[in-house]
Design a protein around this motif. Sequence first.
Motif, PDB file in Angstrom:
ATOM      1  N   ALA A 149       0.818  -1.213   0.000  1.00 49.41           N
ATOM      2  CA  ALA A 149       0.000   0.000   0.000  1.00 49.41           C
ATOM      3  C   ALA A 149       0.852   1.264   0.000  1.00 49.41           C
ATOM      4  O   ALA A 149       0.411   2.311  -0.478  1.00 49.41           O
ATOM      5  N   THR A 156      -4.598  -6.190   1.133  1.00 51.91           N
ATOM      6  CA  THR A 156      -4.140  -5.263   0.089  1.00 51.91           C
ATOM      7  C   THR A 156      -5.324  -4.584  -0.581  1.00 51.91           C
ATOM      8  O   THR A 156      -5.315  -3.367  -0.817  1.00 51.91           O
ATOM      9  N   ASN A 159      -6.250  -0.502  -0.407  1.00 48.98           N
ATOM     10  CA  ASN A 159      -6.344   0.271  -1.648  1.00 48.98           C
ATOM     11  C   ASN A 159      -7.765   0.717  -1.970  1.00 48.98           C
ATOM     12  O   ASN A 159      -7.991   1.361  -2.998  1.00 48.98           O
ATOM     13  N   ARG A 219      -6.441   4.144   6.465  1.00 49.01           N
ATOM     14  CA  ARG A 219      -6.344   2.929   5.654  1.00 49.01           C
ATOM     15  C   ARG A 219      -6.547   1.649   6.459  1.00 49.01           C
ATOM     16  O   ARG A 219      -7.272   0.751   6.023  1.00 49.01           O
TER      17      ARG A 219
END
Length: 282
Positions: free
Chosen positions: A104, A160, A164, A189
Motif C-alpha cells: 500500500a 491489500t 487500496n 487505511r
Amino acid sequence: MTAIDGTLKLDPEEARRVRQERFERIGRWVLPLAIMILAIWLWDRICVWNEIPQYILPRPGVVLTTLYNDAGLLFSALLVTLRITFLSLLLAVVGGVGLAVLFAQSKWVEMSFFPFAIVLQVTPIVAIFPLINIYVDNQTTKLLLCAWIVAFFPILSNTTLGLNSVDRNLRDLFKLNGATRWQQLRYLRLPAAMPYFLGGLKIAGGLSLIGAVVAEFVAGATGQSSGLASRIIEAGYRLNAPRLFAALFLISLTGILIFLVLSLISHLILRRWHESALKQER
C-alpha cells in the motif's frame, strides 16, 4: 403501532415483519440441525438395510464409540495438527498484513512482488513439497511451511484490497490537512481495510487447517508425535474405518469451530460501525 385502550398494538405489516424475523432466528439453527439429524439417521439405516460391514462403512454409533475409546490417541494427534494450524495462521497474518502494508505504501513494490505471491497460491502444495523436503530438515518446519503457504495468500490479497479501497475524497482530505503517510495508514487505511482483513482471516483459518492436514499427508508423517492425517493414513492401511471416520469427524468439527470463532471475532470488531455487521432494517 396503534394505541387502543391504553395498550400498544402492532400494525399488520409490523407484526408480519416481527414474525418473519422470529421464524428466521429459529430456522437458522433448527433447519441445519434437522437436516444433519436426518442425514445421520439415513447413514445408519443404509448400513443396516444393506448389511454393510463396519470396515467398509461403520454406523454412526460405532464411530462415536471409537471416538470415545481412542480419545487419547486421536486428541493427542489433534493437538499436533492444531499447533501447526495456529502457528501457520499466525505467520500468515503477520506476513500477509506486513506485506500488504508495504504494498500500500509503494505501487512499485506491489507490482514487483505480488506476482510471486500469486505463484505460491496457484502452485499445488503437493508439487512444492518435494523441494521443501530437500531444503528443510526439520519435520515440523516442513509442515508449518506448507500450511503457511496455503493460508498466506487470502490474508495478503484481502488486506491489500482493503488498503487500496479507501475513499479517494477522504484520502484527499487527509492530504489537505497535512497528514503524513503513517497517519493516513493508522487513522484511515487500516480501519478501512479491517473488514477485508477479517474476511481473509476467516478464509485463511480454514485453509491453515487444510494445509496442515494436506502437509501431513504428503509428508507421510508417522509416529506418536504425528497429527490426525497420519492417524487417517494408518487407519486406512489397517482397514480401521471407524477410527478413520472418527478422525475425519474431529477434523471437520475443528474446522467448523475455527470458522465460528473467527466469525464471532469479526462480528465483535465490526458490529458497532460497519454495514456488514449492523442489523439491517427491512
